[in-house]
Motif scaffolding. Structure first.
Motif, PDB file in Angstrom:
ATOM      1  N   LEU A  25      -7.892 -13.807 -14.561  1.00 55.99           N
ATOM      2  CA  LEU A  25      -7.127 -12.727 -13.934  1.00 55.99           C
ATOM      3  C   LEU A  25      -6.958 -12.934 -12.427  1.00 55.99           C
ATOM      4  O   LEU A  25      -6.328 -12.124 -11.754  1.00 55.99           O
ATOM      5  N   GLY A  26      -7.571 -13.993 -11.897  1.00 52.96           N
ATOM      6  CA  GLY A  26      -7.416 -14.306 -10.481  1.00 52.96           C
ATOM      7  C   GLY A  26      -8.385 -13.601  -9.559  1.00 52.96           C
ATOM      8  O   GLY A  26      -8.140 -13.488  -8.357  1.00 52.96           O
ATOM      9  N   VAL A  27      -9.539 -13.127 -10.098  1.00 53.54           N
ATOM     10  CA  VAL A  27     -10.540 -12.451  -9.278  1.00 53.54           C
ATOM     11  C   VAL A  27     -11.623 -13.446  -8.889  1.00 53.54           C
ATOM     12  O   VAL A  27     -12.193 -14.138  -9.749  1.00 53.54           O
ATOM     13  N   GLU A  28     -11.922 -13.536  -7.606  1.00 60.04           N
ATOM     14  CA  GLU A  28     -12.947 -14.462  -7.114  1.00 60.04           C
ATOM     15  C   GLU A  28     -14.319 -14.060  -7.644  1.00 60.04           C
ATOM     16  O   GLU A  28     -14.687 -12.889  -7.630  1.00 60.04           O
ATOM     17  N   GLU A  29     -15.093 -15.045  -8.128  1.00 58.02           N
ATOM     18  CA  GLU A  29     -16.326 -14.755  -8.858  1.00 58.02           C
ATOM     19  C   GLU A  29     -17.343 -13.975  -8.033  1.00 58.02           C
ATOM     20  O   GLU A  29     -17.929 -12.987  -8.514  1.00 58.02           O
ATOM     21  N   GLY A  30     -17.582 -14.402  -6.794  1.00 61.49           N
ATOM     22  CA  GLY A  30     -18.576 -13.714  -5.978  1.00 61.49           C
ATOM     23  C   GLY A  30     -18.233 -12.255  -5.757  1.00 61.49           C
ATOM     24  O   GLY A  30     -19.104 -11.375  -5.861  1.00 61.49           O
ATOM     25  N   ARG A  31     -16.986 -11.989  -5.469  1.00 61.12           N
ATOM     26  CA  ARG A  31     -16.563 -10.598  -5.262  1.00 61.12           C
ATOM     27  C   ARG A  31     -16.666  -9.803  -6.559  1.00 61.12           C
ATOM     28  O   ARG A  31     -17.059  -8.629  -6.565  1.00 61.12           O
ATOM     29  N   LEU A  32     -16.292 -10.448  -7.670  1.00 59.77           N
ATOM     30  CA  LEU A  32     -16.375  -9.762  -8.964  1.00 59.77           C
ATOM     31  C   LEU A  32     -17.810  -9.370  -9.288  1.00 59.77           C
ATOM     32  O   LEU A  32     -18.088  -8.222  -9.669  1.00 59.77           O
ATOM     33  N   LEU A  33     -18.732 -10.318  -9.134  1.00 65.51           N
ATOM     34  CA  LEU A  33     -20.133 -10.042  -9.467  1.00 65.51           C
ATOM     35  C   LEU A  33     -20.693  -8.909  -8.613  1.00 65.51           C
ATOM     36  O   LEU A  33     -21.383  -8.009  -9.121  1.00 65.51           O
ATOM     37  N   GLN A  34     -20.428  -8.950  -7.312  1.00 64.36           N
ATOM     38  CA  GLN A  34     -20.927  -7.896  -6.430  1.00 64.36           C
ATOM     39  C   GLN A  34     -20.320  -6.541  -6.792  1.00 64.36           C
ATOM     40  O   GLN A  34     -21.006  -5.512  -6.778  1.00 64.36           O
ATOM     41  N   ALA A  35     -19.030  -6.535  -7.140  1.00 61.67           N
ATOM     42  CA  ALA A  35     -18.381  -5.273  -7.506  1.00 61.67           C
ATOM     43  C   ALA A  35     -18.970  -4.696  -8.781  1.00 61.67           C
ATOM     44  O   ALA A  35     -19.226  -3.483  -8.880  1.00 61.67           O
ATOM     45  N   LEU A  36     -19.218  -5.560  -9.775  1.00 57.04           N
ATOM     46  CA  LEU A  36     -19.722  -5.087 -11.066  1.00 57.04           C
ATOM     47  C   LEU A  36     -21.115  -4.481 -10.958  1.00 57.04           C
ATOM     48  O   LEU A  36     -21.487  -3.617 -11.764  1.00 57.04           O
ATOM     49  N   THR A  37     -21.905  -4.931  -9.978  1.00 55.74           N
ATOM     50  CA  THR A  37     -23.244  -4.355  -9.823  1.00 55.74           C
ATOM     51  C   THR A  37     -23.191  -2.876  -9.436  1.00 55.74           C
ATOM     52  O   THR A  37     -24.213  -2.179  -9.516  1.00 55.74           O
ATOM     53  N   HIS A  38     -22.033  -2.393  -9.017  1.00 55.92           N
ATOM     54  CA  HIS A  38     -21.881  -0.980  -8.648  1.00 55.92           C
ATOM     55  C   HIS A  38     -21.185  -0.165  -9.737  1.00 55.92           C
ATOM     56  O   HIS A  38     -20.939   1.033  -9.556  1.00 55.92           O
ATOM     57  N   GLY A  39     -20.895  -0.809 -10.874  1.00 54.70           N
ATOM     58  CA  GLY A  39     -20.194  -0.098 -11.939  1.00 54.70           C
ATOM     59  C   GLY A  39     -21.050   0.077 -13.171  1.00 54.70           C
ATOM     60  O   GLY A  39     -22.252  -0.224 -13.183  1.00 54.70           O
ATOM     61  N   SER A  40     -20.436   0.536 -14.241  1.00 51.64           N
ATOM     62  CA  SER A  40     -21.161   0.794 -15.485  1.00 51.64           C
ATOM     63  C   SER A  40     -21.603  -0.488 -16.179  1.00 51.64           C
ATOM     64  O   SER A  40     -22.422  -0.442 -17.105  1.00 51.64           O
TER      65      SER A  40
END
Length: 263
Positions: A191-206
């Motif tokens: 989907l074009g999402v950078e891995e580091g940013r994705l991982l950090q974002a997911l730690t704040h979600g469900s």
């Protein structure tokens, strides 16, 4: 307690140090001058042979790498035969429950406690590594002062072999969770999402989990898998062999487990 110790390596050395610090009299097997010197620096006594480890010990701790090494020491070797009647054998190696049960069946004079670990050397050094233990109530009571030097919690899972079964299920689920995050990262990449940013974002979600936090801290799924793959892959192989012996399989966990241990 007088404690014999086999396997004072990456995981075993901090155990020896904690046991000595708790006031136990620890005797460590050292095959080389270097290993014997390392044991003495930890405050333990060092011996050259198995007989010296077993002699007069209230308990003997085995913390080697593989189940086959446990079998070689305890079933093919002279370690358990040389232990005093009523002593306890503590097996920290993650392996087959059949091995622990075979030792207990063959050597009725010794109480066998299978006690695989969940955690790393830093957890042992801090005194809060998790132990899943299998053994009789009496044996667990007697080894509690030993395990309590470096483990918290100590989870009594049932009779001898039960600790291994719980640890194997734990590691299967752990590997599957790694695989699930890895698959999520692959989706993000598509989907074009950078891995580091994705991982950090997911730690704040469900989607947040302990595994996700560990992977995010490592910076990428591949980096985390590279760090744990050797140890986790060994345990997953034992899981598969154990389940196959019982005529089963990992079911829906199988593909995720493969993704979780693939470096």
């Amino acid at each position: 307690m007088r404690v014999g110790f086999v396997g004072a390596g990456r995981m075993g050395s901090p155990m020896v140090e904690r046991l000595v610090g708790a006031g136990h009299d620890v005797v460590v097997l050292g095959r080389t001058d270097e290993k014997r010197s390392a044991a003495v620096r930890l405050g333990a006594h060092a011996v050259r042979d198995i007989a010296g480890v077993a002699d007069g010990a209230d308990a003997v701790v085995v913390c080697v790498f593989t189940d086959s090494q446990v079998a070689e020491l305890c079933l093919d070797g002279e370690l358990v035969a040389g232990m005093s009647p009523g002593a306890a054998l503590v097996l920290h190696t993650t392996g087959s429950p059949a091995t622990a049960r075979s030792i207990a069946t063959r050597f009725a004079h010794v109480d066998v406690v299978d006690a695989p670990l969940s955690g790393g050397p830093h957890d042992i050094a801090a005194g809060h590594v998790t132990v899943f233990a299998g053994g009789s109530d009496d044996a667990m009571t007697r080894v509690a002062p030993l395990l309590g030097a470096y483990a918290d919690p100590i989870v009594h899972a049932g009779a001898t072999g039960a600790g291994q079964l719980v640890k194997l299920v734990n590691n299967t689920v752990f590997a599957a969770q790694i695989g699930l995050v890895a698959e999520g990262v692959r989706l993000g990449n598509r989907l074009g999402v950078e891995e580091g940013r994705l991982l950090q974002a997911l730690t704040h979600g469900s989607a947040q989990s302990r595994v996700l936090s560990l992977i995010a801290a490592a910076g990428s799924a591949d980096a985390f898998i590279a760090g744990v793959g050797e140890f986790l892959g060994k345990d997953v192989a034992v899981v598969r062999a154990t389940v196959a012996e019982l005529g089963g399989d990992l079911g829906g966990l199988d593909a995720l487990v493969d993704a979780g241990v693939r470096a």
